[in-house]
Design an enzyme around this catalytic site. Structure first.
Site, PDB file in Angstrom:
ATOM      1  N   HIS A 158       0.917  -1.349  -0.053  1.00  0.00           N
ATOM      2  CA  HIS A 158       0.090   0.001   0.124  1.00  0.00           C
ATOM      3  C   HIS A 158       0.728   1.256   0.052  1.00  0.00           C
ATOM      4  CE1 HIS A 158      -3.985  -1.646   0.712  1.00  0.00           C
ATOM      5  NE2 HIS A 158      -3.178  -2.721   1.054  1.00  0.00           N
ATOM      6  N   ASP A 366       3.667   9.362  -0.760  1.00  0.00           N
ATOM      7  CA  ASP A 366       2.384   8.554  -0.190  1.00  0.00           C
ATOM      8  C   ASP A 366       2.243   7.414  -1.467  1.00  0.00           C
ATOM      9  OD1 ASP A 366       0.009   8.108   1.138  1.00  0.00           O
ATOM     10  OD2 ASP A 366      -0.760  10.217   1.025  1.00  0.00           O
TER      11      ASP A 366
HETATM   12  C1  GDG Z   1      -2.279   3.879   3.331  1.00  0.00           C
HETATM   13  C2  GDG Z   1      -1.234   4.480   2.546  1.00  0.00           C
HETATM   14  C3  GDG Z   1      -2.824   4.467   0.722  1.00  0.00           C
HETATM   15  C4  GDG Z   1      -8.686  10.193   7.749  1.00  0.00           C
HETATM   16  N1  GDG Z   1      -9.218  10.950   9.269  1.00  0.00           N
HETATM   17  C5  GDG Z   1     -10.253  10.228   9.281  1.00  0.00           C
HETATM   18  C6  GDG Z   1     -10.536   9.262   8.325  1.00  0.00           C
HETATM   19  N2  GDG Z   1      -9.495   9.224   7.497  1.00  0.00           N
HETATM   20  C7  GDG Z   1      -9.511   8.089   6.678  1.00  0.00           C
HETATM   21  C8  GDG Z   1      -9.561   8.787   5.255  1.00  0.00           C
HETATM   22  C9  GDG Z   1      -9.176   7.870   4.171  1.00  0.00           C
HETATM   23  C10 GDG Z   1      -8.200   7.120   5.278  1.00  0.00           C
HETATM   24  O1  GDG Z   1      -8.568   7.586   6.409  1.00  0.00           O
HETATM   25  C11 GDG Z   1      -6.645   7.531   4.959  1.00  0.00           C
HETATM   26  O2  GDG Z   1      -6.234   7.201   3.665  1.00  0.00           O
HETATM   27  P1  GDG Z   1      -4.924   7.572   2.824  1.00  0.00           P
HETATM   28  O3  GDG Z   1      -4.869   6.938   1.760  1.00  0.00           O
HETATM   29  O4  GDG Z   1      -4.914   9.025   2.630  1.00  0.00           O
HETATM   30  O5  GDG Z   1      -3.646   7.226   3.807  1.00  0.00           O
HETATM   31  P2  GDG Z   1      -2.959   6.253   4.708  1.00  0.00           P
HETATM   32  O6  GDG Z   1      -3.964   5.982   6.032  1.00  0.00           O
HETATM   33  O7  GDG Z   1      -1.752   6.476   5.207  1.00  0.00           O
HETATM   34  O8  GDG Z   1      -3.160   4.745   4.049  1.00  0.00           O
HETATM   35  C12 GDG Z   1      -1.970   5.183   1.356  1.00  0.00           C
HETATM   36  C13 GDG Z   1      -3.889   3.587   1.440  1.00  0.00           C
HETATM   37  O9  GDG Z   1      -3.099   3.017   2.479  1.00  0.00           O
HETATM   38  C14 GDG Z   1      -4.745   2.712   0.893  1.00  0.00           C
HETATM   39  O10 GDG Z   1      -3.873   1.908   0.054  1.00  0.00           O
HETATM   40  O11 GDG Z   1      -3.613   5.312  -0.150  1.00  0.00           O
HETATM   41  O12 GDG Z   1      -0.929   5.950   0.418  1.00  0.00           O
HETATM   42  O13 GDG Z   1      -0.211   5.311   3.183  1.00  0.00           O
HETATM   43  O14 GDG Z   1     -10.014   7.009   3.894  1.00  0.00           O
HETATM   44  O15 GDG Z   1     -11.040   9.409   4.832  1.00  0.00           O
HETATM   45  N3  GDG Z   1     -11.787   8.540   8.416  1.00  0.00           N
HETATM   46  C15 GDG Z   1     -12.807   9.048   9.625  1.00  0.00           C
HETATM   47  N4  GDG Z   1     -12.552   9.950  10.360  1.00  0.00           N
HETATM   48  C16 GDG Z   1     -11.291  10.872  10.366  1.00  0.00           C
HETATM   49  O16 GDG Z   1     -11.045  11.587  10.969  1.00  0.00           O
HETATM   50  N5  GDG Z   1     -13.910   8.276   9.516  1.00  0.00           N
END
Ligand code: GDG
Length: 461
Positions: A158, A366
């Site tokens: 990921h 990322d």
């Molecule tokens: C890893 C990789 C890759 C965040 N704050 C809240 C909340 N979130 C949710 C967001 C989104 C998720 O968390 C974050 O996803 P990201 O993709 O931005 O980042 P990582 O957590 O680092 O994920 C990344 C991912 O895996 C998938 O393969 O894209 O590059 O690092 O869904 O909405 N959700 C809620 N409240 C919050 O305050 N409910």
């Protein structure tokens, strides 16, 4: 149809409206992928016990069967907080300055992967497809093979795969990468990380990479390709138009009082470039004094990995920086940064995205970045907001109609905010339509189908 056995570090049962939020992109995506599939999601419960027993807790939540195990305190320290989050996470995000190499971390990582293999293998039937996720479990496939499993097995990373020149700074890097070859399919988020992997295979392992994605090392041939992850588009659009989301929208619009909202939503992590974002926004306030009081930055940053020291530091740094910027520019009736260290339910987030005229997403590196895709999915098609996105997020390769910036440049961030503020509505709509098409078509269902399809087609190991 074969069953799908998904194995990841943490298993979190689907809780779409968990007010604490912050489940992370991986668990959100996996819950969505498994809902439609017969199978099991196996991993750590998040609980610690005095002594590891290998007991499996089987449960069914929201259409998904979960199987979880508890780990010992030492396991969590060495494997999760240690090797996964203090060694591999920084290294794979190009931060060798932050990567810590400790023999006990590597030992704990091997031990926990063996514990996963020992407890998961009795659950796996001969015809099952096994899909392992992320940097916590790289050697798991090899350990399952050692236990005699001949199943088709895939691995999806990921996060980015680092360039060979950085990868070689990891002690015993060959062993780690060689263990990946136990899988039949190895998936990356983008062509860029795939290219780094192929380069490593040729340069460090003396392997051969064919144009069709086949990789040969010794007598082993595996398939390596890019499978960009997406969001559950339909679910997110529904969330964005729900009653709760509308309330969240109204709440933000009311408090914005006619000002423009720039939104950022990130786990509190140094890879997300929040410090650089605040500094770029500060540059904008310096350069465009006439815009002060007309907009504000809403940064939602739920804490993550609180037991790792680097994360305490980033939290302190951001507290200080946001306080300093607010102290410098605030007026009695305006604060430039609303910095919120708590999570919100997904429906609330969707409402906040929709109410924000712009999203400022500036990771330094990322794997993908699902927040960028969620922001697009939540917009009002008649009057969409503008996405400003780091060119170093995997998502930038699919979202070329965002305003792409270099997050290390305060000037580029400042200019991008100005461009977004003054962008004509027709251009906002045109850019949004193009991005929305890709977010909609390349969603989590397409991702799961592409990966599982490749796994089904793979020769048995
Ligand atoms: C890893 C990789 C890759 C965040 N704050 C809240 C909340 N979130 C949710 C967001 C989104 C998720 O968390 C974050 O996803 P990201 O993709 O931005 O980042 P990582 O957590 O680092 O994920 C990344 C991912 O895996 C998938 O393969 O894209 O590059 O690092 O869904 O909405 N959700 C809620 N409240 C919050 O305050 N409910």
């Amino acid at each position: 149809m074969s069953r799908l056995i998904v194995i990841s570090n943490r298993v979190s049962a689907p809780r779409p409206n968990d007010p604490k939020g912050a489940q992370g992109g991986l668990s959100v995506a996996l819950a969505a992928a498994l809902r439609e599939y017969r199978g099991i999601w196996f991993g750590w419960s998040g609980n610690k016990v005095d002594e590891f027993t290998g007991h499996i807790d089987l449960q069914r939540h929201g259409g998904v069967t979960t199987a979880t195990i508890d780990l010992e305190e030492q396991d969590v320290d060495e494997y999760y907080n240690g090797y996964a989050n203090r060694t591999l996470w920084p290294l794979f995000h190009y931060r060798i300055d932050l990567a810590e190499y400790d023999r006990s971390f590597a030992g704990g990582y091997e031990r926990v992967n063996e514990r996963f293999a020992g407890t998961a293998s009795p659950l796996i039937e001969p015809d099952d497809l096994v899909w392992v996720h992320d940097y916590h479990l790289i050697p798991l496939g090899a350990q399952l093979r050692e236990r005699g499993l001949k199943n088709r097995m895939g691995f999806f990373l990921h996060i980015p795969f680092p360039p060979s020149r950085l990868m070689v700074s990891l002690p015993f890097h060959e062993g780690l990468v060689l263990s990946l070859l136990a899988y039949d399919v190895i998936g990356f988020q983008t062509e860029e990380w795939l290219e780094s992997f192929r380069h490593y295979v040729e340069r460090e392992l003396g392997g051969r990479c064919e144009p069709d994605g086949t990789i040969h090392v010794g007598d082993r041939s595996v398939h390596a390709a890019a499978y960009p992850i997406g969001i559950d588009y339909q679910e997110f659009c529904e969330a964005a138009t729900s009653e709760r989301s509308t309330q969240a929208y109204d709440r933000l619009k009311k408090s914005a009082d006619g000002r423009h909202t720039i939104i950022g939503v990130d786990r509190l992590d140094y890879s997300k470039g929040m410090e650089e974002r605040f500094l770029g926004y500060r540059r904008f306030l310096e350069e465009h004094g006439d815009c002060r009081g007309k907009l504000f930055l809403l940064q939602i940053a739920p804490p993550s990995r609180g037991e790792v020291h680097t994360y305490e530091i980033i939290r302190e740094d951001l507290d200080e920086l946001s306080g300093r910027i607010n102290g410098e520019f605030a007026e009695v009736d305006w604060v430039p940064i609303r910095y919120v260290n708590q999570g919100y339910a997904r429906e609330d987030l969707a409402g906040f995205y929709r109410a924000s005229e712009m999203a400022l997403i500036t990771p330094l590196r990322d794997g993908m970045n699902l927040v960028a895709k969620e922001y697009v999915a939540a917009q009002d098609p008649e009057d969409p907001g503008v996405l400003i996105l780091s060119r170093f997020a995997g998502a930038a390769l699919q979202m070329k109609d965002a305003i792409l910036i270099n997050p290390y440049s305060k000037d580029e961030i400042s200019d991008a905010i100005h461009t977004a503020l003054t962008m004509p509505k027709e251009e906002r709509i045109r850019r949004w339509q193009a991005m929305n098409e890709s977010v909609k078509n390349e969603d989590v269902v397409a991702w799961r189908r592409a990966f599982v399809g490749a796994l089904e087609g793979a020769g048995k190991g």
